[in-house]
Scaffold this motif. Structure first.
Motif, PDB file in Angstrom:
ATOM      1  N   ALA A  48       1.153  -1.036   0.296  1.00 46.02           N
ATOM      2  CA  ALA A  48       0.138  -0.100   0.316  1.00 46.02           C
ATOM      3  C   ALA A  48       0.910   1.392   0.196  1.00 46.02           C
ATOM      4  CB  ALA A  48      -0.810  -0.322   1.223  1.00 46.02           C
ATOM      5  N   GLN A  49       2.158   1.393   0.864  1.00 49.90           N
ATOM      6  CA  GLN A  49       2.726   2.912   0.810  1.00 49.90           C
ATOM      7  C   GLN A  49       3.509   3.206  -0.536  1.00 49.90           C
ATOM      8  OE1 GLN A  49       5.635   1.824   3.943  1.00 49.90           O
ATOM      9  NE2 GLN A  49       3.926   2.289   5.198  1.00 49.90           N
ATOM     10  N   SER A  50       3.813   1.441  -1.190  1.00 46.78           N
ATOM     11  CA  SER A  50       4.602   2.475  -2.212  1.00 46.78           C
ATOM     12  C   SER A  50       3.345   2.520  -3.738  1.00 46.78           C
ATOM     13  CB  SER A  50       5.580   0.143  -3.132  1.00 46.78           C
ATOM     14  OG  SER A  50       3.863  -0.351  -3.072  1.00 46.78           O
ATOM     15  N   GLN A  51       1.700   1.976  -3.374  1.00 46.20           N
ATOM     16  CA  GLN A  51       1.241   2.858  -4.166  1.00 46.20           C
ATOM     17  C   GLN A  51       0.378   4.060  -3.975  1.00 46.20           C
ATOM     18  OE1 GLN A  51      -1.208  -1.270  -4.625  1.00 46.20           O
ATOM     19  NE2 GLN A  51      -0.002  -2.351  -5.526  1.00 46.20           N
ATOM     20  N   VAL A  52       0.655   4.541  -3.003  1.00 46.31           N
ATOM     21  CA  VAL A  52       0.213   5.673  -2.326  1.00 46.31           C
ATOM     22  C   VAL A  52       0.546   7.104  -2.141  1.00 46.31           C
ATOM     23  CG1 VAL A  52      -1.260   6.575  -0.797  1.00 46.31           C
ATOM     24  CG2 VAL A  52      -2.102   4.590  -1.273  1.00 46.31           C
ATOM     25  N   LEU A  53       0.715   7.914  -2.349  1.00 43.47           N
ATOM     26  CA  LEU A  53       1.516   9.247  -2.638  1.00 43.47           C
ATOM     27  C   LEU A  53       0.706   9.791  -1.860  1.00 43.47           C
ATOM     28  CD1 LEU A  53       4.084  11.163  -4.194  1.00 43.47           C
ATOM     29  CD2 LEU A  53       2.336  11.222  -5.404  1.00 43.47           C
ATOM     30  N   LEU A  54       1.497  10.120  -0.330  1.00 41.25           N
ATOM     31  CA  LEU A  54       0.931  11.319   0.340  1.00 41.25           C
ATOM     32  C   LEU A  54       1.773  12.362   0.417  1.00 41.25           C
ATOM     33  CD1 LEU A  54       0.843   8.719   3.116  1.00 41.25           C
ATOM     34  CD2 LEU A  54      -1.627   9.478   1.662  1.00 41.25           C
ATOM     35  N   LEU A  55       0.787  13.893   0.372  1.00 38.07           N
ATOM     36  CA  LEU A  55       1.163  14.933  -0.107  1.00 38.07           C
ATOM     37  C   LEU A  55       0.836  16.466   0.921  1.00 38.07           C
ATOM     38  CD1 LEU A  55       1.345  15.715  -3.669  1.00 38.07           C
ATOM     39  CD2 LEU A  55       3.612  14.670  -2.229  1.00 38.07           C
TER      40      LEU A  55
END
Length: 87
Positions: A48-55
């Motif tokens: 999940a962390q590799s597929q989600v971009l949090l900005l």
């Protein structure tokens, strides 16, 4: 539900095995069930962390601005490529 047909073998120290066994006991599950559950949670988190971009707000605005105004050689090269689903 799929039948469980695959195996995963691990090598660990006696202390690691004891800690895992204690955690399984305290959570009311078997060592196998505890280990599988813990591994799946960790695997799902990594994927999940590799597929989600949090900005943050400022970075999000900069990202959207860049998407709204593409330019340059790299953009042109990307747009010239044939989409992978058409190959």
């Amino acid at each position: 539900m799929d039948a469980k047909s695959e195996r995963l073998d691990l090598r660990l120290t006696a202390a690691q095995k004891q800690l895992i066994a204690q955690a399984a006991l305290e959570s009311g599950s078997t060592v196998s069930s505890f280990a599988l559950s813990s591994l799946l949670k960790a695997a799902n988190k990594v994927v999940a962390q590799s597929q989600v971009l949090l900005l943050g707000d400022a970075d999000f605005e900069a990202f959207i601005s860049a998407l709204d105004q593409p330019n340059g050689e790299r953009w042109d090269a990307l747009m010239a490529r044939k989409p992978s689903w058409e190959e």
